[in-house]
Design a protein around this motif. Structure first.
Motif, mmCIF file in Angstrom:
data_model
loop_
_atom_site.group_PDB
_atom_site.id
_atom_site.type_symbol
_atom_site.label_atom_id
_atom_site.label_comp_id
_atom_site.label_asym_id
_atom_site.label_seq_id
_atom_site.Cartn_x
_atom_site.Cartn_y
_atom_site.Cartn_z
ATOM 1 N N SER A 37 0.814 -1.209 0.000
ATOM 2 C CA SER A 37 0.000 0.000 0.000
ATOM 3 C C SER A 37 0.850 1.262 0.000
ATOM 4 N N ASP A 38 0.317 2.313 -0.578
ATOM 5 C CA ASP A 38 0.983 3.603 -0.542
ATOM 6 C C ASP A 38 0.718 4.332 0.773
ATOM 7 N N THR A 39 -0.206 3.850 1.568
ATOM 8 C CA THR A 39 -0.532 4.476 2.838
ATOM 9 C C THR A 39 0.458 4.013 3.894
ATOM 10 N N PRO A 40 1.215 4.944 4.470
ATOM 11 C CA PRO A 40 2.178 4.525 5.493
ATOM 12 C C PRO A 40 1.465 4.088 6.768
ATOM 13 N N ALA A 41 2.106 3.182 7.487
ATOM 14 C CA ALA A 41 1.568 2.736 8.772
ATOM 15 C C ALA A 41 1.754 3.848 9.790
ATOM 16 N N PRO A 42 0.922 3.860 10.839
ATOM 17 C CA PRO A 42 1.171 4.818 11.916
ATOM 18 C C PRO A 42 2.595 4.583 12.425
ATOM 19 N N GLY A 43 3.308 5.637 12.666
ATOM 20 C CA GLY A 43 4.694 5.486 13.109
ATOM 21 C C GLY A 43 5.701 5.580 11.988
ATOM 22 N N ASP A 44 5.223 5.491 10.726
ATOM 23 C CA ASP A 44 6.118 5.682 9.586
ATOM 24 C C ASP A 44 6.189 7.165 9.268
ATOM 25 N N ASP A 45 7.382 7.632 8.995
ATOM 26 C CA ASP A 45 7.583 9.039 8.657
ATOM 27 C C ASP A 45 7.944 9.132 7.179
ATOM 28 N N PRO A 46 7.316 10.039 6.425
ATOM 29 C CA PRO A 46 7.603 10.127 4.989
ATOM 30 C C PRO A 46 9.062 10.463 4.689
ATOM 31 N N ARG A 47 9.769 11.031 5.636
ATOM 32 C CA ARG A 47 11.190 11.341 5.415
ATOM 33 C C ARG A 47 12.048 10.081 5.407
ATOM 34 N N ALA A 48 11.507 8.954 5.889
ATOM 35 C CA ALA A 48 12.220 7.673 5.899
ATOM 36 C C ALA A 48 11.528 6.693 4.964
ATOM 37 N N ASP A 49 11.153 7.175 3.799
ATOM 38 C CA ASP A 49 10.407 6.364 2.831
ATOM 39 C C ASP A 49 11.347 5.388 2.115
ATOM 40 N N PRO A 50 11.180 4.092 2.358
ATOM 41 C CA PRO A 50 12.064 3.114 1.722
ATOM 42 C C PRO A 50 11.827 2.952 0.225
ATOM 43 N N ARG A 51 10.799 3.607 -0.321
ATOM 44 C CA ARG A 51 10.520 3.538 -1.762
ATOM 45 C C ARG A 51 11.179 4.677 -2.528
ATOM 46 N N ALA A 53 14.175 5.987 -3.988
ATOM 47 C CA ALA A 53 15.484 5.439 -4.360
ATOM 48 C C ALA A 53 16.637 6.394 -4.063
ATOM 49 N N ASP A 54 16.440 7.690 -4.280
ATOM 50 C CA ASP A 54 17.515 8.652 -4.026
ATOM 51 C C ASP A 54 17.844 8.731 -2.534
ATOM 52 N N VAL A 55 16.811 8.759 -1.701
ATOM 53 C CA VAL A 55 17.022 8.825 -0.249
ATOM 54 C C VAL A 55 17.662 7.519 0.241
ATOM 55 N N VAL A 56 17.195 6.387 -0.265
ATOM 56 C CA VAL A 56 17.757 5.089 0.126
ATOM 57 C C VAL A 56 19.231 5.000 -0.279
ATOM 58 N N ARG A 57 19.557 5.451 -1.472
ATOM 59 C CA ARG A 57 20.949 5.435 -1.947
ATOM 60 C C ARG A 57 21.830 6.278 -1.026
ATOM 61 N N ARG A 58 21.358 7.476 -0.675
ATOM 62 C CA ARG A 58 22.114 8.344 0.243
ATOM 63 C C ARG A 58 22.226 7.681 1.615
ATOM 64 N N GLY A 59 21.154 7.067 2.073
ATOM 65 C CA GLY A 59 21.161 6.380 3.356
ATOM 66 C C GLY A 59 22.157 5.232 3.400
ATOM 67 N N ALA A 60 22.273 4.506 2.286
ATOM 68 C CA ALA A 60 23.235 3.404 2.212
ATOM 69 C C ALA A 60 24.657 3.922 2.376
ATOM 70 N N GLU A 61 24.943 5.069 1.759
ATOM 71 C CA GLU A 61 26.275 5.671 1.881
ATOM 72 C C GLU A 61 26.556 6.103 3.317
ATOM 73 N N VAL A 62 25.595 6.780 3.921
ATOM 74 C CA VAL A 62 25.766 7.263 5.299
ATOM 75 C C VAL A 62 25.881 6.083 6.257
ATOM 76 N N ILE A 149 17.612 1.368 5.909
ATOM 77 C CA ILE A 149 17.363 0.199 6.771
ATOM 78 C C ILE A 149 15.997 -0.399 6.456
ATOM 79 N N LYS A 150 14.986 0.443 6.372
ATOM 80 C CA LYS A 150 13.627 -0.039 6.095
ATOM 81 C C LYS A 150 13.528 -0.687 4.717
ATOM 82 N N SER A 151 14.332 -0.216 3.763
ATOM 83 C CA SER A 151 14.301 -0.791 2.417
ATOM 84 C C SER A 151 14.821 -2.221 2.403
#
Length: 171
Positions: A37-51, A53-62, A149-151
């Motif tokens: 689903s595109d609806t995040p669960a309660p407790g999910d923050d859109p800034r940590a969206d595992p979908r 790709a750019d944020v996940v790629r940066r997160g992998a580096e960090v 991590i979530k990805s």
């Protein structure tokens, strides 16, 4: 904050679903759809969206630069992470499905990374080797690490986490 080990709940849920067999198929389908689903669960923050790709790629580096030394390059954690070391502290836990990271809402994970394991994320005077990254990582970098991590969590964990967070939010 109450701490709870949800691994027993997760295992119990899996056993119940598998025992349900064909009668449980609608539940399994509903959980699978919830995971996609595109609806995040309660407790999910859109800034940590595992979908994202750019944020996940940066997160992998960090993560590789700041977290992998303790939590493992593959998020596997340190060996025997549930057994206290000689100094009384616990080894770094895994961030993959085998650990408990997925049991916590995003804001708690963000707070632990930013501030370390201090109240309200741990009991007063709790000793941990987890440093506070507030002076080293920006908020955006912390959110990116969480997205990474979530990805890496499996499709089996995601619906269980969503249900767990919904139950926690309704308390």
């Amino acid at each position: 904050m109450r701490f709870h080990d949800y691994s027993a709940t997760f295992s119990r849920s899996r056993r119940l679903l598998f025992r349900a067999g064909v009668a449980g198929a609608p539940v399994i389908i509903a959980l699978a759809l919830a995971a996609c689903s595109d609806t995040p669960a309660p407790g999910d923050d859109p800034r940590a969206d595992p979908r994202n790709a750019d944020v996940v790629r940066r997160g992998a580096e960090v993560y590789a630069q700041n977290c992998a030394a303790c939590h493992g390059a593959k998020l596997e954690g340190q060996p025997n992470w549930r057994t206290r070391l000689a100094n009384g502290r616990l080894p770094a836990p895994p961030h993959d499905d085998t650990g408990h990271t997925w049991h916590h809402p995003d804001h708690v994970l963000f707070g632990i990374i930013k501030n370390g394991l201090v109240p309200p994320y741990a009991p007063k005077n709790y000793e941990s080797d987890m440093p506070a990254f507030s002076g080293k990582l920006s908020d955006d970098e912390i959110w990116a690490v969480l997205a990474y991590i979530k990805s890496r969590w499996s499709r089996e964990v995601l619906p269980v986490r969503a249900e767990m967070l919904r139950n926690t939010a309704s308390r």
